[in-house]
Design a protein around this motif. Structure first.
Motif, short mmCIF file in Angstrom:
data_model
loop_
_atom_site.label_atom_id
_atom_site.label_comp_id
_atom_site.label_asym_id
_atom_site.label_seq_id
_atom_site.Cartn_x
_atom_site.Cartn_y
_atom_site.Cartn_z
N PHE A 78 -20.15 50.06 -24.38
CA PHE A 78 -21.11 51.09 -24.79
C PHE A 78 -21.68 50.74 -26.14
O PHE A 78 -20.99 50.17 -27.00
N THR A 79 -22.95 51.07 -26.32
CA THR A 79 -23.63 50.84 -27.60
C THR A 79 -24.22 52.17 -28.07
O THR A 79 -24.59 53.01 -27.24
N PRO A 80 -24.30 52.37 -29.36
CA PRO A 80 -24.88 53.63 -29.85
C PRO A 80 -26.36 53.76 -29.50
O PRO A 80 -27.09 52.78 -29.48
N ALA A 81 -26.77 54.97 -29.22
CA ALA A 81 -28.16 55.27 -28.92
C ALA A 81 -28.63 56.41 -29.81
O ALA A 81 -27.86 56.91 -30.64
N ALA A 82 -29.86 56.83 -29.64
CA ALA A 82 -30.45 57.87 -30.49
C ALA A 82 -29.76 59.22 -30.27
O ALA A 82 -29.22 59.49 -29.20
N MET A 83 -29.75 60.03 -31.29
CA MET A 83 -29.24 61.40 -31.27
C MET A 83 -27.77 61.47 -30.88
O MET A 83 -27.33 62.36 -30.15
N GLY A 84 -26.99 60.49 -31.31
CA GLY A 84 -25.55 60.54 -31.12
C GLY A 84 -25.06 60.19 -29.73
O GLY A 84 -23.89 60.41 -29.42
N ARG A 85 -25.93 59.72 -28.90
CA ARG A 85 -25.52 59.37 -27.54
C ARG A 85 -25.02 57.93 -27.49
O ARG A 85 -25.19 57.15 -28.43
N ALA A 86 -24.46 57.57 -26.34
CA ALA A 86 -24.01 56.19 -26.09
C ALA A 86 -24.68 55.68 -24.82
O ALA A 86 -24.83 56.40 -23.84
#
Length: 146
Positions: A90-98
């Motif tokens: 998993f990689t970090p995405a916008a607004m705290g999502r993965a």
């Protein structure tokens, strides 16, 4: 003489590797080496290793069985790439999502075999004709009528 080699969990997707393995299926081993040597695909390097291992296995089997083997007469009888286990990251995405990342792997299997004419003697046509005549018999429909 048949030999095989399998490499498991190669860190490349099976879809990309199948593009290369389709080119060498059914080819003579020297021809397959040439195709893999000059291919621009990264998968060609891994497949070359597996093919080299299969040829070495055929040589070792010939030594064990005390039979003659010409490596240049070997052919790629069976070559397949299957999907292996997928590594999930998993990689970090916008607004705290993965966002999931799938790192795909594959299994490569290659079988090499000697030429058919060097393994089994061919039946002579005279024997085949005599056998067919014996089966049909003199009273068959194909006999000439007088």
């Amino acid at each position: 003489m048949e030999a095989r080699a399998i490499q498991r969990t190669v860190r490349q997707s099976a879809r990309k590797m199948r593009l290369v393995i389709d080119q060498i299926r059914g080819q003579a081993v020297p021809q397959a080496y040439a195709i893999l040597r000059f291919s621009k695909k990264l998968a060609a390097k891994q497949i070359h290793k597996v093919l080299k291992s299969a040829v070495a296995n055929a040589e070792q089997r010939a030594l064990r069985e005390n039979t003659a083997l010409d490596v240049d007469r070997l052919r790629v009888k069976y070559a397949v790439v299957n999907e292996g286990p997928t590594l999930k990251r998993f990689t970090p995405a916008a607004m705290g999502r993965a966002t999931p990342i799938k790192k795909r792997t594959s299994h490569v299997e290659i079988h090499v075999e000697g030429d058919a004419e060097s393994r089994a003697p061919k039946a002579t046509p005279a024997k085949a004709g005599a056998k067919a005549e014996a089966i049909a018999g003199p009273d068959s429909a194909c006999a000439t009528r007088a």
